[in-house]
Enzyme design. Structure first.
Site, PDB file in Angstrom:
ATOM      1  N   HIS A 174       0.846  -1.209   0.000  1.00 47.46           N
ATOM      2  CA  HIS A 174       0.000   0.000   0.000  1.00 47.46           C
ATOM      3  C   HIS A 174       0.885   1.265   0.000  1.00 47.46           C
ATOM      4  O   HIS A 174       0.880   2.029   0.968  1.00 47.46           O
ATOM      5  CB  HIS A 174      -0.876  -0.089   1.259  1.00 47.46           C
ATOM      6  N   GLU A 278      -1.075   1.453  -5.138  1.00 45.09           N
ATOM      7  CA  GLU A 278      -0.983   0.210  -4.359  1.00 45.09           C
ATOM      8  C   GLU A 278      -0.933  -1.021  -5.271  1.00 45.09           C
ATOM      9  O   GLU A 278      -1.836  -1.232  -6.089  1.00 45.09           O
ATOM     10  CB  GLU A 278      -2.170   0.135  -3.410  1.00 45.09           C
TER      11      GLU A 278
HETATM   12  O1  TA6 Z   1      -5.974   2.983  -0.108  1.00 43.88           O
HETATM   13  C1  TA6 Z   1      -7.212   2.427  -0.183  1.00 43.88           C
HETATM   14  C2  TA6 Z   1      -7.869   2.326   1.199  1.00 43.88           C
HETATM   15  O2  TA6 Z   1      -8.569   1.114   1.284  1.00 43.88           O
HETATM   16  C3  TA6 Z   1      -8.776   3.537   1.430  1.00 43.88           C
HETATM   17  O3  TA6 Z   1     -10.139   3.151   1.329  1.00 43.88           O
HETATM   18  C4  TA6 Z   1      -8.401   4.021   2.835  1.00 43.88           C
HETATM   19  O4  TA6 Z   1      -9.190   3.348   3.815  1.00 43.88           O
HETATM   20  C5  TA6 Z   1      -6.931   3.622   2.888  1.00 43.88           C
HETATM   21  O5  TA6 Z   1      -6.888   2.340   2.276  1.00 43.88           O
HETATM   22  C6  TA6 Z   1      -6.292   3.667   4.262  1.00 43.88           C
HETATM   23  O6  TA6 Z   1      -6.758   2.612   5.048  1.00 43.88           O
HETATM   24  P1  TA6 Z   1      -6.224   2.556   6.585  1.00 43.88           P
HETATM   25  O7  TA6 Z   1      -6.859   1.323   7.177  1.00 43.88           O
HETATM   26  O8  TA6 Z   1      -4.720   2.456   6.532  1.00 43.88           O
HETATM   27  O9  TA6 Z   1      -6.667   3.840   7.219  1.00 43.88           O
END
Ligand code: TA6
Length: 305
Positions: A174, A278
């Site tokens: 990510h 990601e």
């Molecule tokens: O990057 C995509 C995602 O799934 C977004 O929907 C947002 O929730 C992000 O990840 C961050 O997630 P986190 O659990 O690290 O706050």
């Protein structure tokens, strides 16, 4: 938590690879070569820094990020495994406390090896199934994560099914990239792909414009794509290329104003300075591994001048 002194005795390479107590006292490995400086925390096997020589940081790190057990680090490259986003309802496991994006980014990984390379260094970290992981996901697995910091940053996550039944999982590297201004950035590489638009009930949507631009919160899961992406960042006068193997989906995310304000570990004014690209296998492209099989997901991040 394995202490830095023990780890340095086992793995340190003078003037190249050393362990210390990083932020929040979490154990950190610093890889410092002529090509680049990188930092990896054992907590989540989390790459928090990649600075090629004479360049601004490539990875974004929130000034408000937590650095403590049980909390995800906000920035760098979180490892999302064995699920992405909220855990799908599953009668077999205790879902109430199932953490978003899985448990891998919240657990301490083991150090298997640290290696000096011609122009950099690499570290292999590992995580295996345990009674703790099985309270959330019943599979038997072994994960090996190789971080190679040289002129470019190469991340490779190899997951092996060590059980006797098939194991299905999602995974994502990510990556939070550091940029100059999200409103001037464009991303190339996903033209004509279909994405699930999470800002519109995950509606399948065609990427008609060859370039992705940002004018609001953007949260998209691009499907059936093995393409590399290039982030064009005119404010910093550079491009960042994210190539991948073993990945059939790519997620693009910027929280924009309201979501930035809603995240306690993210500064209200940090949203223009980052974008997530990601490298993943999520949704219908989750991986199903036969007993004894291994799947490897790799991302290679490089700057282009
Ligand atoms: O990057 C995509 C995602 O799934 C977004 O929907 C947002 O929730 C992000 O990840 C961050 O997630 P986190 O659990 O690290 O706050």
């Amino acid at each position: 938590m394995t202490d830095p002194i023990t780890l340095n005795n086992q793995f340190a390479i003078p003037n190249l690879a050393t362990f210390d107590a990083g932020k929040g006292g979490l154990t950190r490995l610093t890889l410092k070569s002529p090509a680049a400086t990188a930092e990896v925390y054992l907590h989540g096997a989390h790459v928090t820094r990649f600075d090629p020589r004479d360049q601004p940081p490539v990875l974004f790190m929130s000034a408000l990020s937590h650095f403590q057990p049980g909390k995800a680090i906000r920035g760098g490259v979180p490892i999302c495994f064995p699920w992405f986003g909220p855990k799908a309802p599953d009668t077999k496991t205790a879902d109430a406390q199932a953490p978003a994006h899985g448990f891998a980014r919240l657990m301490e990984w083991n150090v298997d090896s640290v290696t000096a390379l011609k122009t950099g260094a690499s570290v292999v970290l590992s995580l295996a199934s345990s009674p703790e992981t099985k309270t959330l996901w019943p599979a038997d697995f072994s994960a090996k994560y190789t971080v190679t910091a040289a002129e470019q940053l190469t991340l490779s996550l190899a997951v092996t099914n060590t059980g006797t039944t098939p194991a299905k999982f999602e995974e994502a590297l990510h990556t939070y990239l550091s940029i100059g201004d999200i409103e001037a950035v464009s991303i190339e590489g996903l033209a004509n792909a279909t994405y699930l638009d999470k800002m519109n009930a995950a509606t399948p949507t065609p990427q008609d414009d060859p370039l992705i631009r940002f004018t609001a919160e953007n949260d998209r899961v691009y499907l059936d794509t093995q393409s590399a992406c290039t982030v064009r960042d005119p404010a910093l006068g550079r491009q960042i290329r994210i190539a991948k193997t073993g990945s059939h989906t790519t997620v693009i995310w910027n929280p924009w104003i309201a979501k930035a304000k809603a995240m306690s570990d993210f500064g209200d004014s940090e949203w223009p300075a980052m974008v997530c690209v990601e490298t993943c296998n999520v949704a219908d492209y989750a991986i199903t591994l036969a007993p004894g099989a291994t799947h490897t997901l790799t991302a290679t991040i490089a700057t282009l001048r």
